[in-house]
Motif scaffolding. Structure first.
Motif, short mmCIF file in Angstrom:
data_model
loop_
_atom_site.label_atom_id
_atom_site.label_comp_id
_atom_site.label_asym_id
_atom_site.label_seq_id
_atom_site.Cartn_x
_atom_site.Cartn_y
_atom_site.Cartn_z
N VAL A 29 1.01 -1.57 -0.22
CA VAL A 29 -0.12 -0.15 0.17
C VAL A 29 0.69 1.00 -0.14
O VAL A 29 0.48 1.73 -0.34
CB VAL A 29 -0.59 -0.03 1.61
N ILE A 30 2.25 1.28 1.10
CA ILE A 30 2.90 2.36 0.72
C ILE A 30 3.63 2.41 -0.76
O ILE A 30 3.25 3.89 -0.75
CB ILE A 30 4.32 2.67 1.96
N GLY A 31 3.94 1.79 -0.57
CA GLY A 31 4.54 1.14 -2.40
C GLY A 31 3.40 1.80 -3.22
O GLY A 31 4.27 3.30 -4.36
N ILE A 34 3.85 5.73 -3.06
CA ILE A 34 4.61 6.52 -3.33
C ILE A 34 4.62 6.79 -5.28
O ILE A 34 4.98 7.80 -5.87
CB ILE A 34 5.98 5.93 -2.62
N THR A 35 4.28 5.35 -5.16
CA THR A 35 3.94 5.35 -7.40
C THR A 35 3.59 6.06 -8.13
O THR A 35 4.14 6.96 -8.68
CB THR A 35 3.49 4.14 -7.48
N VAL A 36 2.28 6.54 -6.89
CA VAL A 36 1.01 7.40 -7.50
C VAL A 36 2.72 9.52 -7.83
O VAL A 36 2.24 9.93 -8.79
CB VAL A 36 0.44 7.76 -6.49
N LEU A 37 2.19 9.07 -6.76
CA LEU A 37 3.34 10.50 -5.97
C LEU A 37 4.69 10.33 -6.69
O LEU A 37 4.71 11.95 -7.80
CB LEU A 37 3.64 10.62 -4.96
N ARG A 38 5.22 9.92 -7.40
CA ARG A 38 6.63 9.67 -8.39
C ARG A 38 6.07 9.90 -10.01
O ARG A 38 6.66 10.51 -10.43
CB ARG A 38 7.08 7.92 -8.27
N PHE A 39 4.81 9.08 -10.16
CA PHE A 39 4.26 9.50 -11.60
C PHE A 39 3.62 11.03 -12.14
O PHE A 39 2.62 10.85 -12.71
CB PHE A 39 3.41 8.39 -12.29
N THR A 40 3.16 11.54 -10.51
CA THR A 40 1.98 12.25 -11.03
C THR A 40 3.50 14.03 -10.77
O THR A 40 2.69 15.04 -11.02
CB THR A 40 0.55 12.69 -9.89
N LYS A 41 4.18 14.14 -9.12
CA LYS A 41 4.70 14.73 -8.89
C LYS A 41 6.45 14.73 -9.39
O LYS A 41 7.10 15.88 -9.35
CB LYS A 41 4.40 14.53 -7.44
N GLY A 42 6.41 14.30 -10.33
CA GLY A 42 8.21 14.00 -10.65
C GLY A 42 8.83 13.21 -9.95
O GLY A 42 8.65 12.77 -8.20
N ILE A 360 13.99 4.65 -1.22
CA ILE A 360 13.34 3.05 0.00
C ILE A 360 12.73 2.58 -0.35
O ILE A 360 12.56 0.91 -0.29
CB ILE A 360 14.80 3.54 1.41
N GLY A 361 11.42 3.18 -0.03
CA GLY A 361 10.74 2.71 0.16
C GLY A 361 9.49 1.97 -1.82
O GLY A 361 9.80 0.78 -0.90
N ILE A 362 10.53 2.44 -2.38
CA ILE A 362 10.54 1.98 -4.03
C ILE A 362 10.84 0.36 -3.76
O ILE A 362 10.44 -0.88 -4.23
CB ILE A 362 9.94 2.99 -4.38
N SER A 363 12.20 0.46 -2.63
CA SER A 363 12.90 -0.62 -3.47
C SER A 363 12.31 -2.15 -2.38
O SER A 363 12.32 -2.96 -2.90
CB SER A 363 14.89 -0.27 -2.63
N VAL A 364 12.20 -1.46 -1.48
CA VAL A 364 11.56 -2.55 -0.66
C VAL A 364 10.18 -2.83 -1.06
O VAL A 364 9.58 -4.20 -0.73
CB VAL A 364 11.26 -1.65 0.79
N PHE A 365 9.10 -2.52 -1.10
CA PHE A 365 8.18 -2.49 -2.49
C PHE A 365 8.25 -3.23 -3.43
O PHE A 365 7.63 -4.28 -3.10
CB PHE A 365 7.61 -1.06 -2.74
N ILE A 366 9.33 -3.81 -4.19
CA ILE A 366 9.82 -3.99 -5.12
C ILE A 366 10.23 -5.18 -5.36
O ILE A 366 9.98 -6.41 -5.39
CB ILE A 366 10.64 -3.67 -6.22
N VAL A 367 10.69 -4.91 -3.81
CA VAL A 367 11.64 -6.89 -3.26
C VAL A 367 9.97 -6.94 -2.57
O VAL A 367 9.96 -8.93 -2.84
CB VAL A 367 12.32 -6.41 -2.38
N THR A 368 8.95 -6.35 -2.86
CA THR A 368 8.69 -7.25 -1.39
C THR A 368 7.07 -7.69 -2.81
O THR A 368 7.04 -9.13 -2.22
CB THR A 368 6.99 -5.87 -0.55
N VAL A 369 7.37 -7.43 -3.61
CA VAL A 369 6.46 -7.88 -5.12
C VAL A 369 7.06 -9.14 -4.85
O VAL A 369 6.46 -9.64 -5.34
CB VAL A 369 6.35 -6.76 -6.20
N GLY A 370 8.15 -8.84 -5.20
CA GLY A 370 8.73 -10.27 -5.53
C GLY A 370 8.82 -11.10 -4.94
O GLY A 370 8.64 -12.88 -5.61
N LEU A 371 8.40 -11.22 -3.65
CA LEU A 371 8.52 -12.18 -2.68
C LEU A 371 7.31 -12.79 -2.71
O LEU A 371 7.29 -13.96 -2.81
CB LEU A 371 8.60 -11.84 -0.95
N VAL A 372 6.04 -12.39 -2.56
CA VAL A 372 5.37 -12.41 -2.60
C VAL A 372 4.79 -13.24 -4.45
O VAL A 372 3.45 -13.83 -3.78
CB VAL A 372 3.88 -11.04 -2.65
#
Lengths: 394, 358
Positions: A29-31, A34-42, A360-372
């Motif tokens: 959810v946190i990821g 941040i994803t929304v922020l990244r792609f709307t705010k740059g 860091i949040g996005i990196s952790v998010f991506i590793v988590t997606v991988g684990l899931v």
């Protein structure tokens, strides 16, 4: 990774609110936020990237380390199918799966980092910048991801009962393995070669004409260590999914791979020393960065080399397991050193890059997606066991 | 026409052919490129610069950039060493003179390398060294990987990190559009002290060397940019060592493409060597297996044969023995019968004799 994060795998009837699911859910959810922020705010809204550090941990960790750690696929399949080490056969499928997920996540992570991710196919479709090492990396990663995907498909095909398609793919094994080794050699080494163009920016101890060789050789170490590391984790959490062959071969895989890793680490140590000698960089060892370089070289190359050797001699699987974690950490450290820490090494501390928590949040998010995804696949498809219909058939 | 051809080539490479064909040895060739003939450049004589920032203002105006936070007349910004930004293609920095009192002002912008690192590093060829001398950037193909920024030895390209949807790499264009119109670059036109001289690079080199020759006390004997990283279209003169005024003297003389040509040259070696070698290793390991299997079956066959032979020998020995035993037994029986018969005959004879006697 602590036990709580990974969690025990519960039978389907149990509640979905297992510790693993809850924590993974929160991270995802946190990821997404941040994803929304990244792609709307740059990029500036979620990263500490600047003009001195155009590459942060999304490149240094997610790409550089991610690709190295996903090397288990080509290392294991080459050992089994090309070098004929059949006794490691049960390690192939988990390694291919980890490799495939690893590369898929690398490409996924790149979408966050590049300014206009929808243009990622441009180097192939619009204009080919063939003088760029990055073109080589991009082309090989794209092709290798495809190869890994095809190599992975027999598992879902067996799961879904697509026998005929599965048999066709299995016939391609040899071709795909050789293709995989070529592509891996090329892009693992060119990830290091990316920095050849910046001799003025990378600290002389890390900058070397041998960078491509260092990256390739260390990817073999990373691949071997990841197979050991991941196999010990799988054994802890997915033991009920393993068949007798897998469990019987497990110890042999750990011992064999540890022995290989120890030897390659010794070789890697030697060529690193040759690298220092070739450029006559000995005098830098006395500086602060030299000390840091020695920490990496002695603590994360020489030490695991010795620990692996001891582990193999004493058949000490616990030692081998911890050494594999140490080695993996060492490879990650090496990639971070080259892309971030020893990069722009002359800049004053206040101008150095430190990742934003959301990076860091996005990196952790991506590793988590991988684990899931890994968990989803391993609990359903024939990865850690052979499908009864295809026993001994691949 | 051209688009369909481009598309066709694109698909070709997407299919992987590009990897094998495209990474040709252009970068690895031994050709020495010394710049396009008659290409333009700018000579920046730092001993003449007074740090008035007129060039910055002109650059801002001709490139229609966002207005600065502090006006260009404000000299306090010079107190901090600055990099170029998306809103400032050029900046002037102030340095203390090392030995004497006073300051040196140095204008910073893209140096327009003869063989640009950014162009060599770009995987979509967004950068191009034009024949006029400018290095220009095409935002319409840029993916935003920022490898150009990593590659640039002069820390010039800057990125629009604030832009969410169409971020661009930004750098000085040497006012390439103005050059094509026959105008001077904005900064050169605005400089009130002639610290900037526009002209053909070859001519500028002559001018620079002439100044050094005529005023050896005023200049250090080095034209920065003549050979740095293979040479740049912007050239610099200075009264003090260039490393004292924020310009790196450790860049070397190799143009950027030469730094990576070796690694690129390894591609055909790997692509050519690996398949042969790996197939060979595969064949060898297969053959080893086959030989091992054959040896095993041979050994088994031999063992079986040996066992069979032994068994046969044993059997025949046993048979022979049995035969012998049988013969002996028969002989014995015959002997016995004969003996018995003889005995019986003797007895009968004896009986007959006694009967006769009686």
């Amino acid at each position: 990774m602590s036990e709580a994060t990974v969690g025990k795998i519960s039978p389907p009837s149990k509640s979905v609110y297992t510790p693993f699911n809850v924590i993974a859910g929160i991270i995802i959810v946190i990821g997404l936020v941040i994803t929304v922020l990244r792609f709307t705010k740059g990029l500036s809204a979620v990263t500490n990237l600047d003009d001195n550090y155009p590459w942060g941990i999304w490149i240094g960790f997610d790409l550089m380390a991610g690709v190295a750690l996903a090397a288990g696929g080509y290392v294991t399949s080459a050992a089994v199918y090309i070098f004929g080490m059949k006794r490691y056969h049960s390690a192939v499928r988990p390694a291919i799966l980890t490799g495939f997920l690893g590369y898929a996540l690398v490409v996924f992570a790149l979408h966050y980092d590049v300014g206009r991710p929808w243009r990622l196919p441009y180097p192939f479709l619009m204009q080919q910048g063939t003088t760029s090492l990055l073109f080589e990396v991009a082309a090989c990663v794209a092709l290798y991801l495809t190869v890994l995907f095809i190599e992975f498909t027999p598992a879902p095909m067996e799961w879904l009962g697509l026998k005929r398609a599965r048999n066709i793919v299995v016939k391609l094994t040899m071709l795909l393995t050789i293709f995989g080794v070529i592509l891996s050699t090329l892009h693992q080494s060119s990830l290091g070669a990316l920095f050849l163009i910046a001799p003025a920016k990378l600290h002389p101890l890390w900058y070397s004409g041998y960078l491509p060789v260092f990256f390739f050789i260390s990817s073999i170490i990373a691949g071997l260590s990841m197979v050991i590391f991941e196999s010990s984790l799988s054994h802890r959490y997915f033991a009920h999914k393993m068949d007798e062959t897998h469990i019987a071969e497990k110890e042999g895989v750990a011992l064999g791979f540890a022995k290989a890793a120890s030897l390659v680490l010794a070789g890697y140590f030697s060529i690193k020393v040759i690298g220092i000698s070739a450029d006559n960089n000995w005098h830098y060892l006395g500086t602060g960065f030299g000390l840091w370089f020695l920490v990496e070289l002695l603590g994360f190359v020489a030490l695991p080399c010795m620990l692996y050797a001891i582990g193999v001699r004493d058949k000490n699987l616990t030692l081998i397991k911890w050494t594999s974690a140490l080695t993996v950490f060492g490879i990650v450290l090496n990639r971070l050193n080259i892309s971030l820490i020893a990069f722009n090494w002359y800049l004053p501390a206040e101008e150095k890059y430190f990742p934003h928590w959301m990076e860091i949040g996005i990196s952790v998010f991506i590793v988590t997606v991988g684990l899931v995804v890994f968990k989803f696949i391993v609990t359903r498809m024939p990865i850690l066991y052979e499908h009864p219909d295809h026993k001994g058939g691949h | 026409m051209s688009i369909s051809r481009r598309k066709f080539l694109g698909w070709l490479s997407a299919a992987g052919v590009g990897t094998a064909l495209g990474t040709s040895a252009k970068a690895a060739s031994t050709k020495h490129f010394t710049g396009y003939p008659d290409s333009a450049g700018v000579l920046h004589d730092t001993t003449l610069c007074v740090g008035c920032r007129e060039c910055e203002a002109a650059c801002n105006k001709v490139n229609e950039l966002a207005p600065p936070d502090q006006p260009f007349t404000d000299k306090s910004v010079l107190e901090k060493n600055r990099r170029t930004t998306p809103d400032a293609y050029t900046v002037v920095n102030k340095f203390d003179k090392p030995d004497e009192k006073g300051n040196v002002f140095v204008k910073k912008q893209c140096n327009h390398c003869l063989e640009p690192a950014c162009a060599s590093a770009c995987f979509v060829r967004a950068f191009k060294k034009t024949e006029e001398g400018a290095v220009v950037y095409d935002a319409s193909v840029c993916v935003g990987c920022r490898y150009c920024m990593v590659a640039c030895p002069f820390d010039v390209p800057t990125y629009e990190y604030d832009e969410a949807f169409s971020p661009r790499v930004v750098k000085c264009t040497m006012c390439h559009p103005r050059l094509l119109e026959g105008k001077l670059p904005g900064c050169v036109e605005a400089c009130p002290k002639e610290a900037l001289t526009f002209g053909k690079r070859d001519d500028l080199l002559k001018i620079a060397k002439e100044r050094i020759r005529r005023y050896p006390d005023r200049y250090v004997n080095h034209v920065y940019g003549e050979h740095e990283m293979g040479g740049t279209s912007w050239l610099y003169l200075a009264g003090t060592s260039f490393s004292n005024i924020g310009m790196r003297e450790d860049l070397g003389l190799k143009p950027a493409p030469e730094l990576t040509s070796g690694a690129l040259g390894a591609v055909p070696i790997v692509v050519g060597l690996w398949p042969v070698l790996l197939t060979g290793i595969y064949a060898m390991s297969k053959r080893k297996e086959k030989i091992a299997a054959e040896e095993l079956s041979d050994a088994v066959a031999e063992a079986v044969a040996q066992t069979n032979e032994e068994a046969e020998n044993k059997l025949s020995a046993a048979l022979a023995k049995a035969e012998k035993n049988k013969e002996t037994a028969i002989k014995k029986e015959v002997q016995k019968a004969l003996d018995e018969a003889a005995k019986a005959a003797q007895q009968k004879e004896a009986e007959t004799k006694s009967e006769e006697d009686a």
